[in-house]
Design a protein around this motif. Sequence first.
Motif, PDB file in Angstrom:
ATOM      1  N   SER A   8       1.354  -1.509   0.115  1.00 31.28           N
ATOM      2  CA  SER A   8      -0.730   0.026  -0.241  1.00 31.28           C
ATOM      3  C   SER A   8       1.223   1.325   0.224  1.00 31.28           C
ATOM      4  O   SER A   8       2.055   1.505   0.225  1.00 31.28           O
ATOM      5  CB  SER A   8      -0.923   0.105   0.910  1.00 31.28           C
ATOM      6  OG  SER A   8      -1.914  -0.966   1.636  1.00 31.28           O
ATOM      7  N   GLY A  56      -1.379   4.194   5.039  1.00 25.74           N
ATOM      8  CA  GLY A  56      -0.657   3.016   3.902  1.00 25.74           C
ATOM      9  C   GLY A  56       0.905   2.501   4.877  1.00 25.74           C
ATOM     10  O   GLY A  56       1.384   1.884   4.072  1.00 25.74           O
ATOM     11  N   ASP A  84       0.899  -1.086   6.376  1.00 26.39           N
ATOM     12  CA  ASP A  84       1.554  -1.891   6.182  1.00 26.39           C
ATOM     13  C   ASP A  84       2.445  -2.886   5.563  1.00 26.39           C
ATOM     14  O   ASP A  84       3.319  -2.253   5.082  1.00 26.39           O
ATOM     15  CB  ASP A  84       0.462  -3.008   4.841  1.00 26.39           C
ATOM     16  CG  ASP A  84       1.049  -2.549   3.211  1.00 26.39           C
ATOM     17  OD1 ASP A  84       0.918  -1.118   3.114  1.00 26.39           O
ATOM     18  OD2 ASP A  84       1.354  -3.024   2.738  1.00 26.39           O
ATOM     19  N   GLY A 110       2.270  -3.143  10.852  1.00 20.51           N
ATOM     20  CA  GLY A 110       0.952  -2.649  10.292  1.00 20.51           C
ATOM     21  C   GLY A 110       1.231  -4.876   9.486  1.00 20.51           C
ATOM     22  O   GLY A 110       2.543  -4.871   9.611  1.00 20.51           O
ATOM     23  N   ALA A 139      -2.054  -6.087   4.846  1.00 18.59           N
ATOM     24  CA  ALA A 139      -3.338  -5.859   4.140  1.00 18.59           C
ATOM     25  C   ALA A 139      -4.302  -6.664   3.581  1.00 18.59           C
ATOM     26  O   ALA A 139      -4.008  -6.840   2.558  1.00 18.59           O
ATOM     27  CB  ALA A 139      -3.356  -3.774   3.451  1.00 18.59           C
ATOM     28  N   ARG A 189      -9.083   0.449   8.692  1.00 19.95           N
ATOM     29  CA  ARG A 189     -10.314   0.278   7.829  1.00 19.95           C
ATOM     30  C   ARG A 189      -9.235   1.434   7.013  1.00 19.95           C
ATOM     31  O   ARG A 189      -9.001   2.653   7.402  1.00 19.95           O
ATOM     32  CB  ARG A 189     -11.371   0.854   7.336  1.00 19.95           C
ATOM     33  CG  ARG A 189     -12.208   1.187   5.863  1.00 19.95           C
ATOM     34  CD  ARG A 189     -13.459   0.731   5.973  1.00 19.95           C
ATOM     35  NE  ARG A 189     -13.811  -0.565   6.177  1.00 19.95           N
ATOM     36  CZ  ARG A 189     -13.781  -1.834   5.333  1.00 19.95           C
ATOM     37  NH1 ARG A 189     -13.411  -1.100   4.588  1.00 19.95           N
ATOM     38  NH2 ARG A 189     -13.998  -2.918   6.157  1.00 19.95           N
ATOM     39  N   MET A 190      -8.157   0.352   5.688  1.00 20.24           N
ATOM     40  CA  MET A 190      -7.569   2.293   5.123  1.00 20.24           C
ATOM     41  C   MET A 190      -8.426   2.713   3.902  1.00 20.24           C
ATOM     42  O   MET A 190      -9.408   2.223   3.726  1.00 20.24           O
ATOM     43  CB  MET A 190      -6.420   1.251   4.494  1.00 20.24           C
ATOM     44  CG  MET A 190      -5.719   0.333   5.277  1.00 20.24           C
ATOM     45  SD  MET A 190      -4.486  -0.689   4.373  1.00 20.24           S
ATOM     46  CE  MET A 190      -3.715   0.706   4.007  1.00 20.24           C
ATOM     47  N   ASN A 222      -4.254   0.365  -1.273  1.00 16.04           N
ATOM     48  CA  ASN A 222      -3.404  -0.562  -1.715  1.00 16.04           C
ATOM     49  C   ASN A 222      -3.117  -1.072  -3.198  1.00 16.04           C
ATOM     50  O   ASN A 222      -4.421  -0.804  -4.186  1.00 16.04           O
ATOM     51  CB  ASN A 222      -4.341  -2.308  -0.791  1.00 16.04           C
ATOM     52  CG  ASN A 222      -3.414  -3.297  -0.920  1.00 16.04           C
ATOM     53  OD1 ASN A 222      -4.041  -4.036  -1.860  1.00 16.04           O
ATOM     54  ND2 ASN A 222      -2.000  -3.355  -0.112  1.00 16.04           N
ATOM     55  N   ALA A 268      -8.764  -1.587   1.380  1.00 16.33           N
ATOM     56  CA  ALA A 268      -8.582  -2.980   2.475  1.00 16.33           C
ATOM     57  C   ALA A 268      -8.943  -2.623   3.954  1.00 16.33           C
ATOM     58  O   ALA A 268      -8.833  -1.792   4.008  1.00 16.33           O
ATOM     59  CB  ALA A 268      -7.178  -3.316   2.028  1.00 16.33           C
ATOM     60  N   LEU A 282      -6.171  -3.517   8.157  1.00 15.51           N
ATOM     61  CA  LEU A 282      -4.865  -4.003   7.985  1.00 15.51           C
ATOM     62  C   LEU A 282      -4.944  -3.793   9.478  1.00 15.51           C
ATOM     63  O   LEU A 282      -5.229  -3.218  10.911  1.00 15.51           O
ATOM     64  CB  LEU A 282      -4.023  -2.547   8.051  1.00 15.51           C
ATOM     65  CG  LEU A 282      -3.016  -1.998   8.243  1.00 15.51           C
ATOM     66  CD1 LEU A 282      -1.313  -3.748   7.758  1.00 15.51           C
ATOM     67  CD2 LEU A 282      -2.132  -1.143   7.853  1.00 15.51           C
TER      68      LEU A 282
END
Length: 644
Positions: A424, A436, A438, A515, A518, A574-575, A580, A586, A588
Motif C-alpha cells: 500500500s 499505508g 502495511d 502493520g 493489508a 480500515r485503510m 493498496n 482494504a 489492516l
Amino acid sequence: MPAAASISPFETNPVRSREDLRAFLVGLLDALEPHTSPGGALIHLGHTATHYDETAAQLEGFSRPIWGLSSLLAGGSEYKGAERWLRGFASGTDPNHEEFWGDMRDKDQRMVECSAIGFSIAVAKEQLWDPLPQHTKTSFENWLGGMNDKQMPDTNWLWFRVFANLGLSRAGSPRYDAARMKADLDHLDTFYVGGGWSRDGPETVCQFDYYSSSFAIQFAQLAYSKLMQKEDPERCEEYRERARKFALDFVHYFDTEGRAIPFGRSMCYRFAQSSFWGALAFADVELPAPLTWGVVKGLQLRNIRYWAMQPGAFNPDGTLTIGFNYPNHNMTENYNSPGSPYWCCKSFVTLSLPPTHPFWVAQEEPYPEVLRNTVKVLELPLHIATNHGGHTYVLSSGQQCSYALKQSAAKYGKFAYSSAFGYSVPVGVGTLPEAGADSALALCDIGTDAAGEFWRMRRETRDARVENGRLRSSWRPWPDVEVETWLVPPTEAAPLWHQRVHRVRTARRLRVAEGGFAIYGQRRDGRALDPVGNDAEDFGVFTDIGKARAASRAGASGVTALESGSKRLGEVIRMDANSNLIEARAVLPMLISEIEPSEKDVWFVTGVFGLPSEEGQEGAWRGWLQEWNLSAPVLPEDIISLMN
C-alpha cells in the motif's frame, strides 16, 4: 446481494497457446486505433500529465506497443494495423509535419521510446523499415541518431541508446555510432555486481527491482545476446550466463498462480514483470535445472493470463488503465503517462519465435515442486524469498531509491512484499488510515503532534545485511530516534508466520503502530467486515490486547505481539480507499502503543500471519484458525540473548 462484478474485455481468451497470445496482443493493438492521430505518430489515451511534455507522452503511447507489434511481425504473422505505425514513423520524424516528435535534448523522455523503436527495426526490418520511402528513412535515422551526442541518466536508460544504435546498424544507416554503442555497453557492465544481478546505476545506487530484470537490464541483455551474437560473441555469452544465474533467483518472485511480487516502482507496467522469461526463450538460453521450457512457459503465460483476467487493468474499450489491479494514481510515478502501461508489450517477445521453438512445443508445466515451501536468502538484493504455507513474498531490507520518488518509502522500505496482498501507499499526509502502513513500523512524534496525524516509516535503511539467515538493519526516522530491525523468515514449524524484532532508542515520546499484510476488507455481500469472536473462522475482524486479524475472501492476515507482558493494542484499520495496489477496499491488522523517551532500549517482537486464498477458492482453507491460535513462531536464541 453484492453488486455485479465487472469483467475483463479479454475474459474469454484462455491465453494458453501461441494463437491465444497473438489474439490478446491484437486486441490490445486494435483498441488503440480510435486514439491514434491522423498522421499515426501520436496516441492519446488520457488527460493526466507527466513531468515531461505532452508530445513525448503521446509518443510513449505510440512506441511502447511496438514491443509487441514488432515481435508479432518478426514471428511471421500479419497485422493490418501495422500501417498505422508506418505512417507514424513518417509523420513523427518529419520536422515539417505537425505531428513531429521534436528533436531530442539531454535526458529527454524521447530517448526511452527509442528502445522499442530500435528493437523493432532490428527484429522486423522487412515489415517496419523496408517499406518506408527513402526520404522518410533519412528523416527517421536522423531523428533516431539524434540521441548519440546527448547526455543520458546514468541508469538503465543507456540501454535505450544501445537499442537505437542497434536498429540503425540493422538499417545500414550512416547515423549508426558503433563507438558510442560500445562505450555505453562497457559502462552498463559496470552495474553488474555478480550472481546474475545488476544495479540500476553506479555503486551509489541500491535498487534491485524489476528494472534490474524484466523491465530493462536483463531483458535488454538477452535481446542483445540474440541480435549481436555474431558481432559480439563474448559479451553475448556473458549475458546469457548472467541470465542463467539470475533465473534461479528470479523464479522466487512468482507464485503458483502466476502472480509476481509487486515491489519497487513502475508497477503500472504489470505483466512486463514476466518478460524476462520470454527473453530467455528469445535468446535461446540453455536453462539451468530445475527450469525447463515447460516451466518457463508456465511462468510467463500464467502471469499474462492473470493480468488478462483483471477487469481493473483495462478500460471498457480494451485500452490499459494507469494502476495495478485497478485504476490508481496514488501508486504512480510522475513519469507515468496514459501510454506508460504498454511497456507490458515486452512480454509478447515470444511471438517472434516460430511454433517449432521449444518454448511453444513444450507443454506448460506448473511451478516446480522442488521450489515450493522454501526459504531462499537472496544476498544481493537483500531479500529473503519464501513461499511457505502457500504464501509467496519477500522480506526486504536495504534497498532505497537514490533520488526523489513519489512514495519511495512504500515502494522500497517495507518489511515484506507479497504477491497475494501487494503493498500500500500513503494517500494523504496524516492519520493511520491514510498512511499505508502495511508491513511497516509507523512512528508518530506525539510530543509535537498530539493528534497523531503525521507518521514516519522506514525509507533510508542503514547497515543492511544478511545475518544468520535473517535480515538486520537500522533506520532513523528522526536524528534522535534509532530503530534496529531483524526480519526472521518462516520455519517448517510455523510456516504461516514471519517475525519482526525492533529495538527502539528514542529521545521523543512516540506512538508506534505496526502493520501486517493489508487484505480485502469486505463481507460476501460487499459490505464492510464485522467483528467476530476469537474462535470464529468466518469472515470478519478480531482484536484484543496484543492481537489483531482479519479474514475475507482474500484469505487471512494478522499480527500478534510476542514480547513478554506486551500492552500493545490490537486494531484493524480500515485503510483509505485506493491505497493498496491489489485491493481498492482494504483493512489492516495493527498493533498500537506509546513509548516515552528513555535511555533504555524498547523491544517489540511481532509475529506476522499471512494465508492467501488459493486459486478458485473463497477465503483461507478451513482449519487456518488453529494455525493462528497454536503455531506462533519461537524467537531465535541469539536474538533472545541480544534482548537480554
